[in-house]
Design an enzyme around this catalytic site. Sequence first.
Site, PDB file in Angstrom:
ATOM      1  N   PRO A 637       0.861  -1.124  -0.148  1.00  0.00           N
ATOM      2  CG  PRO A 637      -0.077  -1.600   2.359  1.00  0.00           C
ATOM      3  CD  PRO A 637       0.384  -1.986   1.460  1.00  0.00           C
ATOM      4  CB  VAL A 708      -2.113   1.042  -8.314  1.00  0.00           C
ATOM      5  CG1 VAL A 708      -2.927  -0.099  -8.224  1.00  0.00           C
ATOM      6  CG2 VAL A 708      -0.211   0.436  -8.092  1.00  0.00           C
ATOM      7  CD  GLU A 710      -0.313   2.593 -17.632  1.00  0.00           C
ATOM      8  OE1 GLU A 710       0.972   2.717 -18.223  1.00  0.00           O
ATOM      9  OE2 GLU A 710       0.068   1.808 -16.759  1.00  0.00           O
TER      10      GLU A 710
END
Length: 743
Positions: A637, A708, A710
Site C-alpha cells: 500500500p 496501479v 496507470e
Amino acid sequence: MSNQTTYIGKPVNRVDGYAKVTGDAKYAADHDAKGLCYGVIVSAGIAKGKILHIDTDAATQLEGVFKVFTHENVSGLAWFNRSYKDMDAPPGKHFRYLQTDIVTYSQQPVALVVAATFELARYAATLVRITYEADAHVTNLTGNLDQARPPKGKKTGFKKPANRGKFEKAFQAAPVKTTATYYHGAEHHNPMEMHASTVLYYKDGSITVYDKTQGVLNTQSYIKSVFGLSGKKVRTFAPFVGGAFGSGLRPQYQLFMAVLAALELKRSVKVMMTRQQMFSFGFRPITQQTLAIGAMEDGSLEAISHSAVSGTSRFEDYVENIVNWSGSLYHCRNVKQSYELVSMDTFTPLDMRAPGAVTGMFGLECAMDELSYQLNIDPLELRRINYSVEDGSMKKPYSSKALMDCYEQAAAAFGWSERSPQPRSMKNGHLLTGWGMATGMWDANTVPARAKAVFTADGRLTVGSATADIGTGTYTIMTQIAAETLGLPLDQVTFQLGDASLPFAYLEGGSTTAASVGTAVQQACVQIRERLFSLAKDIPDSPFRELTIEQVSFEDGKLFMTETPANFIHLKDIMTLTDTNEVKVTSTPLPNIFKQMKYAKNTHAAVFAEVQVDEELGVVKVTRVVSAVAAGRILNPKTARSQIMGGIVWGISGALYEESVLDHQFGRFINHNYAEYHIPVNLDIHNIEVIFVEEKDDVVNPMGIKGVGEIGQVGVAAAIANAIYHATGKRIRELPITLDKLL
C-alpha cells in the site's frame, strides 16, 4: 503457524531506497570507463526538407574531436537487410537515423559529434554548419482535419471499436442531448533522468550497454537487429531508471548514436540527450474528440457517439484506445465510435501513462458532467443510474468491478453530499469553490514473463527477471512476494532486474509488471519450496518423510510441521544435510486463457476534486483530491499509494499546467524546457487522499493483482475541469485550462 509473518499487502519500505538516496544507484549516464568519450547530438533546424550541405571541418579540426557522424559517412547497417520492429513499434516504417539527407521533423538528429570530453563535444557541435532546403510542413491538427483517415494498421493492444445499435435514430429520439468537442495538445514525458546510453567497448568487439529503457531485452534486440551483432556480443543493463512514463518503451535515438560511435571508433562512448532534445521524440498525441450523448429524462443513456482525430507521423501510424471506453464503461444500447489520424511532420507519438484512457476518459467524463447539468441530476447519481455490470462492447461480465464501492467511499471521504448543485453557488469573497468528479478505468492485463530463483546453502534466495523498475517499486514488491512465498526474512532475499541475461520479461508498461512478473516470481518460489521439501524428506530419519507439502509451512527460514510447529528444520540445514549447494528453478507461468476470455478485466477509480478559482485573476488552485481505486490485490500500500498520488499530480499537471506550444510557422515545439513547459511544484499540490477499495479477483491471475501504474491519472483532468465549471459556470473544453481561458 498461527503467527506467520506476511509481507504481501504490507507497507514495506523500498528495498532499493538506500542505494538511491546515498548515490550508490547508478543510472545510464553514471557509468564510466577508461578512455570513455562523449557524443553530442546535432538536431535539425527545419521541420521538413532536405540537407544540402553539412560542413564539419571546423569541428573535426579541433584536437580531441574523434569524428562527426552524418548521413554522408554512415552506411552498411544491418537494418537495411531486415524489417526491424521493436516491442512497442506501431505500424509503418521504423525511423532510421543518419541514413538520408531528408528531414522529416524538427529536431531530427542529423549529426553526432564525438570527442574526448563532454565540453569539447558540446562546443564542437556548435561549429557544425548545415544548409537546408525547406519544404512546406504540416503540424496543425485542427487545420488539417480534412486530411483525417482511418489507421492503416493495428498496434498491439488496440482493437477497432465495434458500433452497436442505431445511434442516429436513438440520439434523435432522446429528449435530452449534449454534444461537445474537446481538445488537448501534445504532452511530453520529461522524466527527471534524461535519456542516455553508455556503451563500453571491449577488444573482442563486444559491448556492454547501460541504457535508459523500460525493457532491456527490447534494447538488446534493437542493437542486434540494427548493427548485425550476435547476442554474445551485446550485454544490456538498466538496473535503475529515473522515471520514464512510457518514454523508455521504444529505443530512443541516443542509443543508436552511442552504439554506432562505439563500434566505429572501437572505444567506449556516452551519449545523453539535452532537456530540449527530450521534446524531440514521442509525446501524448495531439487530439480532438467529439462526444454526443442522448438520454432519457430519468438519466438513463440512450445513445453515445465518440469520435477522435489524433496526429501521427508521416512514417508510422500511432493509435490509442481513445474512444473505446465510451462503449465499455456505462450501460447504453446504441453506441457509435470512430477514430482517425492526420499525418503530420512530427515524430511519432508515444505511449504515455494510461495512453488513450487519459484522453478518452477526459472527453467522456466531461460530457457526462455536462449531461448531468442538463438533466438537473447529481453527477455522481447519473453515473450510478448508468452503472454497468458488463463491458457493453465486449458483451462480457467484468472479472471484478468494485466501482460502486469506489463511488461510495470516495464520496463519503470527500463530503460530496454537502455539495451545492448550482454553479458559482459556493463562493467565499473573490474565491469561487467548485466540486467535480469523474470515473477512471484502465485495463488489467498480463503479458508473458519468466523468473528464475536460486536458493543457496547460506540460506539466501536470489530471484531474477529481465523486467524494469522505473520508480514503481518493482524491486520491493517482487522481494515481498518471494520472501513470503518461501518464508524468508526480507533481508535474505535479493531480486534482480534490468539485465538482458535474466529470464524473459516484457516491457514494463501498461500496469502489467506486478501481475505478470509477480506471478512468475511466486511460481518460481513455489517450485523452490517443493524442491526443498523433497530434499528434507530425503534426510535420514526425516520426520517429514510421511508428510505431504500441504502439511508443512515455511516461515522465518525454517520448514515446520504445521500441526506441530515445534518440529522444524532450518532451510540451510536441509542444504547441508543433503550436500546441496543450490536449488535453482526457472518458471514460465501460463495464464488460464480460456477462463480469462470469458471476462472483461479492468481497474476502476472514482476521483473527486475541489478547486478554488480567483474570480478576478482566473488562477485555479486544486485544494483537494480524493481518489478511491479498485485494483485487485494491493501488494504494497505504500508504493501503490505513491503510484496513485503520482498519477493524480500528473493529472493536475495535465489539466492546468502542461501546455506544449507547437509553432506552426517553424513546425517546432518552442517551449522545450522546464522554464516554459510548466509543471506543478510542491506549492501547487495540496491535500490528496488515496483509498484502496477491497477487491478480490481470481480471474486476472493467481494472485489477484491488477496493477496501479496507470489508473491513478485516469479521470483526474476531467474531475478538475468539472470542478472548474461548478466553480465558475464556464465550461472549458481544452487542456490545459489556463487563466486566459477563464477570464
